[in-house]
Design an enzyme around this catalytic site. Structure first.
Site, mmCIF file in Angstrom:
data_model
loop_
_atom_site.group_PDB
_atom_site.id
_atom_site.type_symbol
_atom_site.label_atom_id
_atom_site.label_comp_id
_atom_site.label_asym_id
_atom_site.label_seq_id
_atom_site.Cartn_x
_atom_site.Cartn_y
_atom_site.Cartn_z
ATOM 1 N N ASP A 108 23.140 -30.206 5.388
ATOM 2 C CA ASP A 108 23.693 -30.698 4.121
ATOM 3 C C ASP A 108 23.707 -32.224 4.133
ATOM 4 O O ASP A 108 24.089 -32.857 5.130
ATOM 5 C CB ASP A 108 25.115 -30.167 3.929
ATOM 6 C CG ASP A 108 25.667 -30.514 2.563
ATOM 7 O OD1 ASP A 108 25.136 -30.020 1.564
ATOM 8 O OD2 ASP A 108 26.637 -31.303 2.491
ATOM 9 N N ASN A 156 23.187 -39.779 -6.250
ATOM 10 C CA ASN A 156 22.906 -39.465 -7.661
ATOM 11 C C ASN A 156 23.653 -40.406 -8.604
ATOM 12 O O ASN A 156 23.090 -40.878 -9.601
ATOM 13 C CB ASN A 156 23.292 -38.016 -7.956
ATOM 14 C CG ASN A 156 22.252 -37.029 -7.442
ATOM 15 O OD1 ASN A 156 21.068 -37.322 -7.401
ATOM 16 N ND2 ASN A 156 22.712 -35.856 -7.035
ATOM 17 N N HIS A 201 19.531 -39.308 -10.898
ATOM 18 C CA HIS A 201 19.081 -38.006 -10.375
ATOM 19 C C HIS A 201 17.609 -38.015 -9.974
ATOM 20 O O HIS A 201 17.207 -37.233 -9.109
ATOM 21 C CB HIS A 201 19.338 -36.919 -11.421
ATOM 22 C CG HIS A 201 20.793 -36.590 -11.586
ATOM 23 N ND1 HIS A 201 21.464 -35.743 -10.725
ATOM 24 C CD2 HIS A 201 21.714 -37.005 -12.486
ATOM 25 C CE1 HIS A 201 22.718 -35.636 -11.101
ATOM 26 N NE2 HIS A 201 22.904 -36.404 -12.158
ATOM 27 N N ASP A 260 16.350 -36.599 -6.506
ATOM 28 C CA ASP A 260 15.278 -35.610 -6.322
ATOM 29 C C ASP A 260 14.270 -36.090 -5.290
ATOM 30 O O ASP A 260 13.789 -35.315 -4.459
ATOM 31 C CB ASP A 260 14.575 -35.349 -7.651
ATOM 32 C CG ASP A 260 15.427 -34.534 -8.612
ATOM 33 O OD1 ASP A 260 16.441 -33.962 -8.168
ATOM 34 O OD2 ASP A 260 15.085 -34.484 -9.807
ATOM 35 N N GLU A 320 21.899 -29.366 -2.375
ATOM 36 C CA GLU A 320 21.312 -30.229 -1.356
ATOM 37 C C GLU A 320 21.413 -29.613 0.029
ATOM 38 O O GLU A 320 21.273 -30.304 1.039
ATOM 39 C CB GLU A 320 21.990 -31.615 -1.366
ATOM 40 C CG GLU A 320 23.439 -31.624 -0.953
ATOM 41 C CD GLU A 320 24.412 -31.420 -2.099
ATOM 42 O OE1 GLU A 320 25.597 -31.654 -1.890
ATOM 43 O OE2 GLU A 320 23.985 -31.025 -3.210
#
Length: 282
Positions: free
Chosen positions: A147, A155, A160, A164, A190
């Site tokens: 994680d 973000n 975002h 990504d 994530e």
């Protein structure tokens, strides 16, 4: 009658050329070289038959005496033979395209569209299968739950799109550090799940620590100033929880819960660390 026979032979020759075009299209669709080789050999035979049709056409034109029964039958045989070859090649091409389309759909069904790794649904099924195999063959099996630390900050700070790109870079980095037999999937937003067949927990911990250091030292997204956004070089850290199969941990749910608990403890220990599972009550 002579014109009919000539028309049949010419039509057969043209059908052979059409078959050759279909074979060339089929060759481009085939993924394996040895399959393409077989169809290339067939192309040579089709060219040979095409030349034979032309040769028989010259024979008909050069023949001065009356045609016998066999001379009348051969053009029909050549024509319907060419029809047969064309239909076989057409069906082969259609079958190949349909199979290719099915394979693409199956791959899309098990792949995360953003990261290009397996998705959660496929990974849960594979985890159950790997557990059954490990129990049957008495082999170790370990999973890692990875994680990103404070991913929301990435973000919120860079947008975002940058987030990504971080995820895509992370997935590629993880895949590059694993064996071909290991399985990688996007399990959550994530969170990335890794299945390590034939791997004891101690070896998985060493691999996890290597991954953690590599990720912490890597630039996930280079500095950018463009229409996509403006940000400095983005670096991240990850926390990793490890769960190993054992007599006390037998099901997929129990194994995942073990890794999830280890990940939770890694987050509570300050993040950017790797922890193994602890069986409740031990």
């Amino acid at each position: 009658m002579d014109y009919l026979l000539i028309a049949l032979v010419v039509s057969g020759a043209l059908l052979q050329l059409a078959s050759l075009i279909l074979v060339r299209k089929l060759i481009r669709e085939l993924p394996r070289p040895y399959l393409r080789t077989g169809w290339k050999i067939l192309s040579v035979f089709i060219l040979f038959f095409f030349a034979s049709y032309l040769g028989y056409l010259f024979f008909l034109q050069a023949k001065t005496d009356a045609l016998c029964t066999i001379d009348l039958l051969v053009p029909f045989i050549l024509f319907f033979g060419a029809v047969f070859v064309l239909v076989v090649n057409l069906l082969s091409l259609k079958t190949t395209l349909d199979l290719k389309r099915i394979c693409v759909l199956e791959q899309e069904n098990i792949t995360d569209p953003l990261l290009g790794i397996f998705n959660r649904r496929y990974m849960e099924r594979r985890l159950r299968e790997e557990i059954l195999l490990s129990h049957r063959d008495e082999l170790p099996l370990t999973i890692m739950l990875i994680d990103i630390d404070n991913f929301k900050v990435v973000n919120d700070t860079y947008g975002h799109l940058a987030g990504d790109r971080v995820l895509v870079s992370l997935a590629g980095l993880i895949k590059g550090q694993l064996r071909r037999t290991d399985l990688v999937a996007r399990y959550g937003g994530e969170e990335i799940l890794v299945i390590l067949p034939h791997t004891p927990e101690a070896a998985a911990l060493k691999l996890a620590e290597k991954l953690r250091r590599t990720i912490a030292e890597s630039v996930m997204v280079p500095a950018s100033s463009s229409e996509e956004g403006e940000w400095p070089a983005i670096k991240i850290t990850v926390s990793i929880g490890i769960g190993g199969l054992s007599r006390e941990v037998e099901s997929a749910n129990e194994l995942f819960a073990l890794a999830d608990q280890a990940l939770y403890r890694a987050k509570g220990s300050g993040r950017n660390c790797c922890l193994g599972g602890e069986i409740a009550g031990s």
